[in-house]
Design a protein around this motif. Structure first.
Motif, mmCIF file in Angstrom:
data_model
loop_
_atom_site.group_PDB
_atom_site.id
_atom_site.type_symbol
_atom_site.label_atom_id
_atom_site.label_comp_id
_atom_site.label_asym_id
_atom_site.label_seq_id
_atom_site.Cartn_x
_atom_site.Cartn_y
_atom_site.Cartn_z
ATOM 1 N N THR A 149 39.186 9.184 -16.155
ATOM 2 C CA THR A 149 38.798 9.345 -14.987
ATOM 3 C C THR A 149 39.505 10.658 -14.475
ATOM 4 O OG1 THR A 149 39.076 6.964 -14.708
ATOM 5 C CG2 THR A 149 39.010 8.104 -12.679
ATOM 6 N N LEU A 150 38.328 11.363 -13.765
ATOM 7 C CA LEU A 150 38.735 12.506 -13.213
ATOM 8 C C LEU A 150 39.013 12.563 -11.596
ATOM 9 C CD1 LEU A 150 36.022 14.117 -11.677
ATOM 10 C CD2 LEU A 150 35.308 14.215 -13.996
ATOM 11 N N THR A 151 39.594 13.261 -10.890
ATOM 12 C CA THR A 151 39.727 13.360 -9.526
ATOM 13 C C THR A 151 39.048 14.576 -8.953
ATOM 14 O OG1 THR A 151 41.603 11.883 -9.396
ATOM 15 C CG2 THR A 151 40.970 13.130 -7.371
ATOM 16 N N SER A 152 37.848 14.604 -8.191
ATOM 17 C CA SER A 152 37.214 15.939 -7.783
ATOM 18 C C SER A 152 38.193 16.706 -6.885
ATOM 19 C CB SER A 152 35.931 15.619 -7.216
ATOM 20 O OG SER A 152 36.171 15.088 -5.923
ATOM 21 N N VAL A 153 37.559 18.099 -6.898
ATOM 22 C CA VAL A 153 38.138 18.776 -5.591
ATOM 23 C C VAL A 153 37.404 18.181 -4.238
ATOM 24 C CG1 VAL A 153 38.222 20.719 -6.956
ATOM 25 C CG2 VAL A 153 35.954 20.336 -5.735
ATOM 26 N N GLU A 154 37.958 18.550 -3.324
ATOM 27 C CA GLU A 154 37.561 18.170 -1.955
ATOM 28 C C GLU A 154 36.057 18.355 -1.793
ATOM 29 O OE1 GLU A 154 38.820 17.908 2.568
ATOM 30 O OE2 GLU A 154 40.295 18.497 1.372
ATOM 31 N N PRO A 155 35.092 17.284 -1.513
ATOM 32 C CA PRO A 155 33.694 17.486 -1.532
ATOM 33 C C PRO A 155 33.322 18.014 -0.179
ATOM 34 C CG PRO A 155 34.444 15.017 -1.211
ATOM 35 C CD PRO A 155 35.821 15.730 -1.499
ATOM 36 N N HIS A 156 31.947 18.310 0.103
ATOM 37 C CA HIS A 156 31.371 18.439 1.514
ATOM 38 C C HIS A 156 30.031 18.114 1.062
ATOM 39 C CE1 HIS A 156 29.938 22.440 0.277
ATOM 40 N NE2 HIS A 156 31.420 22.578 -0.158
ATOM 41 N N VAL A 157 29.223 17.776 2.470
ATOM 42 C CA VAL A 157 27.933 17.139 2.348
ATOM 43 C C VAL A 157 27.253 18.337 3.482
ATOM 44 C CG1 VAL A 157 25.983 15.472 2.762
ATOM 45 C CG2 VAL A 157 28.352 15.166 1.424
ATOM 46 N N GLY A 158 25.921 18.975 3.050
ATOM 47 C CA GLY A 158 25.454 19.788 4.110
ATOM 48 C C GLY A 158 23.644 19.406 4.224
ATOM 49 N N GLU A 159 23.123 19.757 5.047
ATOM 50 C CA GLU A 159 21.606 19.804 5.177
ATOM 51 C C GLU A 159 20.940 20.568 4.261
ATOM 52 O OE1 GLU A 159 20.016 17.783 7.371
ATOM 53 O OE2 GLU A 159 21.947 17.054 8.625
ATOM 54 N N VAL A 160 19.603 20.345 4.056
ATOM 55 C CA VAL A 160 18.802 21.069 3.124
ATOM 56 C C VAL A 160 17.515 21.438 4.100
ATOM 57 C CG1 VAL A 160 17.765 19.075 2.317
ATOM 58 C CG2 VAL A 160 17.483 21.293 0.962
#
Length: 288
Positions: free
Chosen positions: A127-138
């Protein structure tokens, strides 16, 4: 690769399945010391998997804190990618077979990624723990260019977004399971768009239940039509689903991928309230 470059040992593992013919195969080079970029790219191209992982000694600050720490880089047959979830899981399983389960930490081009490997019965699970994510518009024009069919093929409950958890992925919701199964696209056209938007995959998602999703990931920028099980995209999707309020802040999701390719795999995505990072886990096995 030049004639004086040492030929590394290339291991083959699958991630997100306990069966060698399931999940997503990855190359693993446990000692890439002395390999330059061209040599690593040549190994990845020769192997032909969507990604191959290359390990070297960790940065001094990382190695001082963690005994089992490594620097890791990922190459597709065409280019280096900043992060690859399935190759991370495959590498962690390969290391655990040699040094035992436990905690690892990888210095990736996208940031530091901790991984924990446990043994469940006779199977290793990472099980990996991701870097801090973010979500944006397209942008609407970019979305129209990405679609191979009419907008009615999309599920309005899943607004298109670009999600990041180590690499950028365009998330699209398929209206039906049949539409998800009918994956057809213009390879060159989608590749050009993805390069312009700096995307690693396009993740197509269909929701089976509150916590179970079926996904597919076209990967033309990597030189392959489709990725069988995509850990980086799973992490990005977890961030996307939480950001849009599609799932609770504290939940465990199951992503099923590869079924339409004949390589079924299962990815577990864990979200924890108060922690922006996403955990992605699955089984792994050696191939051959």
């Amino acid at each position: 690769m030049t004639t004086d470059t040492p030929r590394p040992e290339v291991l083959r593992y699958t991630a997100f399945s306990s069966a060698p013919d399931g999940g997503n195969p990855a190359g693993v080079v446990l000692d890439a010391t002395g390999l330059d970029d061209d040599a690593m790219l040549a190994v990845a191209a020769d192997l032909g998997y969507s990604e191959t992982a290359f390990l070297t000694a960790p940065p001094e600050d990382l190695g001082g804190r963690e005994e089992r720490a490594y620097a890791i880089r990922y190459f597709s047959p065409r280019a280096e990618v900043p992060f690859c979830g399935h190759a991370t899981v495959a590498t962690a399983v390969a290391l655990a077979e040699r040094t035992g389960p436990g905690k690892l930490v990888f210095a990736t081009p996208a940031g530091t990624v901790p991984v924990e490997v446990v043994r469940e019965g006779g199977t290793l699970r990472a099980t990996l723990t991701s870097v801090e994510p973010h979500v944006g518009e397209v942008a609407g024009a970019d979305l129209a260019e990405a679609l191979a069919g009419p907008a009615a093929d999309l599920d309005p409950a899943f607004p298109p977004r670009i999600a990041f958890a180590g690499a950028r992925h365009l998330v699209l919701g398929a209206a039906t399971r049949a539409r998800l199964a009918d994956l057809a696209y213009d390879f060159a056209r989608l590749e050009a768009l993805m390069r312009r938007l700096d995307l690693t995959t396009v993740q197509l998602v269909w929701r089976e239940s509150a916590t179970v999703f079926h996904v597919r990931d076209p990967f033309p920028v990597g030189g392959v039509v489709e990725d069988p099980a995509t850990g980086a995209a799973a992490a990005a999707f977890g961030a996307y689903a939480r950001d849009l309020g599609l799932v609770p802040e504290d939940t465990v999701l199951t992503l099923r991928q590869g079924e339409d390719m004949g390589r079924p795999g299962e990815l577990t995505v864990t979200l924890r309230a108060g922690d922006p990072r996403v955990r992605v886990g699955g089984e792994g096995a050696r191939i051959g």
